[in-house]
Design a protein around this motif. Sequence first.
Motif, PDB file in Angstrom:
ATOM      1  N   PHE A 196       0.837  -1.214   0.000  1.00 44.11           N
ATOM      2  CA  PHE A 196       0.000   0.000   0.000  1.00 44.11           C
ATOM      3  C   PHE A 196       0.864   1.254   0.000  1.00 44.11           C
ATOM      4  N   LYS A 197       1.991   1.196   0.700  1.00 42.56           N
ATOM      5  CA  LYS A 197       2.903   2.339   0.643  1.00 42.56           C
ATOM      6  C   LYS A 197       3.354   2.584  -0.792  1.00 42.56           C
ATOM      7  N   ALA A 198       3.745   1.510  -1.459  1.00 45.59           N
ATOM      8  CA  ALA A 198       4.247   1.634  -2.842  1.00 45.59           C
ATOM      9  C   ALA A 198       3.151   2.135  -3.778  1.00 45.59           C
ATOM     10  N   VAL A 199       1.966   1.541  -3.654  1.00 47.99           N
ATOM     11  CA  VAL A 199       0.866   1.934  -4.554  1.00 47.99           C
ATOM     12  C   VAL A 199       0.499   3.397  -4.324  1.00 47.99           C
ATOM     13  N   SER A 200       0.553   3.814  -3.076  1.00 45.71           N
ATOM     14  CA  SER A 200       0.204   5.217  -2.777  1.00 45.71           C
ATOM     15  C   SER A 200       1.244   6.193  -3.303  1.00 45.71           C
ATOM     16  N   GLU A 201       2.413   5.666  -3.667  1.00 41.89           N
ATOM     17  CA  GLU A 201       3.439   6.500  -4.306  1.00 41.89           C
ATOM     18  C   GLU A 201       3.354   6.412  -5.828  1.00 41.89           C
ATOM     19  N   GLY A 202       2.332   5.722  -6.309  1.00 38.51           N
ATOM     20  CA  GLY A 202       2.121   5.658  -7.760  1.00 38.51           C
ATOM     21  C   GLY A 202       2.690   4.422  -8.429  1.00 38.51           C
ATOM     22  N   GLU A 203       3.182   3.463  -7.637  1.00 40.93           N
ATOM     23  CA  GLU A 203       3.779   2.244  -8.204  1.00 40.93           C
ATOM     24  C   GLU A 203       2.696   1.193  -8.473  1.00 40.93           C
ATOM     25  N   HIS A 204       2.794   0.539  -9.639  1.00 43.09           N
ATOM     26  CA  HIS A 204       1.848  -0.534  -9.961  1.00 43.09           C
ATOM     27  C   HIS A 204       2.533  -1.780 -10.496  1.00 43.09           C
ATOM     28  N   GLU A 205       3.800  -1.658 -10.835  1.00 38.64           N
ATOM     29  CA  GLU A 205       4.522  -2.763 -11.481  1.00 38.64           C
ATOM     30  C   GLU A 205       5.575  -3.309 -10.529  1.00 38.64           C
ATOM     31  N   PHE A 206       5.364  -4.544 -10.084  1.00 36.51           N
ATOM     32  CA  PHE A 206       6.264  -5.113  -9.085  1.00 36.51           C
ATOM     33  C   PHE A 206       6.929  -6.390  -9.589  1.00 36.51           C
ATOM     34  N   ALA A 207       8.167  -6.603  -9.120  1.00 31.58           N
ATOM     35  CA  ALA A 207       8.909  -7.806  -9.497  1.00 31.58           C
ATOM     36  C   ALA A 207       8.886  -8.850  -8.391  1.00 31.58           C
ATOM     37  N   ALA A 208       8.950  -8.390  -7.136  1.00 33.76           N
ATOM     38  CA  ALA A 208       9.069  -9.356  -6.033  1.00 33.76           C
ATOM     39  C   ALA A 208       8.663  -8.723  -4.714  1.00 33.76           C
ATOM     40  N   ILE A 209       8.350  -9.617  -3.754  1.00 34.63           N
ATOM     41  CA  ILE A 209       8.108  -9.156  -2.378  1.00 34.63           C
ATOM     42  C   ILE A 209       8.806 -10.120  -1.430  1.00 34.63           C
ATOM     43  N   ALA A 210       9.430  -9.576  -0.392  1.00 39.93           N
ATOM     44  CA  ALA A 210      10.076 -10.406   0.630  1.00 39.93           C
ATOM     45  C   ALA A 210       9.325 -10.238   1.943  1.00 39.93           C
ATOM     46  N   ILE A 211       9.226 -11.341   2.681  1.00 43.88           N
ATOM     47  CA  ILE A 211       8.551 -11.348   3.992  1.00 43.88           C
ATOM     48  C   ILE A 211       9.487 -12.021   4.979  1.00 43.88           C
ATOM     49  N   VAL A 212       9.620 -11.434   6.157  1.00 48.51           N
ATOM     50  CA  VAL A 212      10.500 -12.040   7.153  1.00 48.51           C
ATOM     51  C   VAL A 212       9.908 -11.910   8.552  1.00 48.51           C
ATOM     52  N   ALA A 213      10.061 -12.982   9.335  1.00 47.64           N
ATOM     53  CA  ALA A 213       9.642 -12.985  10.738  1.00 47.64           C
ATOM     54  C   ALA A 213      10.515 -13.992  11.481  1.00 47.64           C
ATOM     55  N   ASP A 214      10.383 -14.010  12.800  1.00 50.48           N
ATOM     56  CA  ASP A 214      11.184 -14.947  13.606  1.00 50.48           C
ATOM     57  C   ASP A 214      10.429 -16.266  13.718  1.00 50.48           C
ATOM     58  N   THR A 215      10.362 -16.975  12.623  1.00 46.23           N
ATOM     59  CA  THR A 215       9.594 -18.225  12.526  1.00 46.23           C
ATOM     60  C   THR A 215      10.555 -19.414  12.376  1.00 46.23           C
TER      61      THR A 215
END
Length: 128
Positions: free
Chosen positions: A60-79
């Motif tokens: 949502f941060k990215a989209v609110s800056e006008g971004e619509h084209e994404f290559a990847a997303i990373a997720i991290v937690a202490d799992t």
Amino acid sequence: MTDQELVEVAKKYREHAYAPYSKFKVGAAVLTKEGRVYGGCNIENASYPVTNCAERTAIFKAVSEGEHEFAAIAIVADTPGPCAPCGMCRQAISEFRIERIIMANLKGDMQAVSLEEILPFAFTENDL
Ligand code: THU
């Protein structure tokens, strides 16, 4: 940017997690096709369902800056293993057709999966 570098950004944003109720901190970072990166963390609320997950914060941060084209997303937690995105976040990842999902934890485990692998039979605009 490498998967590892994107995970490092997600780890940095994990430190901003507002998780006083679950104490479970999550970080995420989304990479645009042009190479820009937006990070996010989970933001909880005393009214629990109001909570926003790290992945959706980053998207949502990215989209609110006008971004619509994404290559990847990373997720991290202490799992124990690589942290998987929740169902609601999978749907948000699907909306923006983010084809590479990099799941990671603090121990250094990392696994990248495709959108099709993580959300088969996705409900999309074509279903409307
Ligand atoms: N959480 C995320 O940020 N992302 C996910 O994909 C799974 C869950 C957060 C929400 C809540 O603040 C905490 O983790 C425990 O569910």
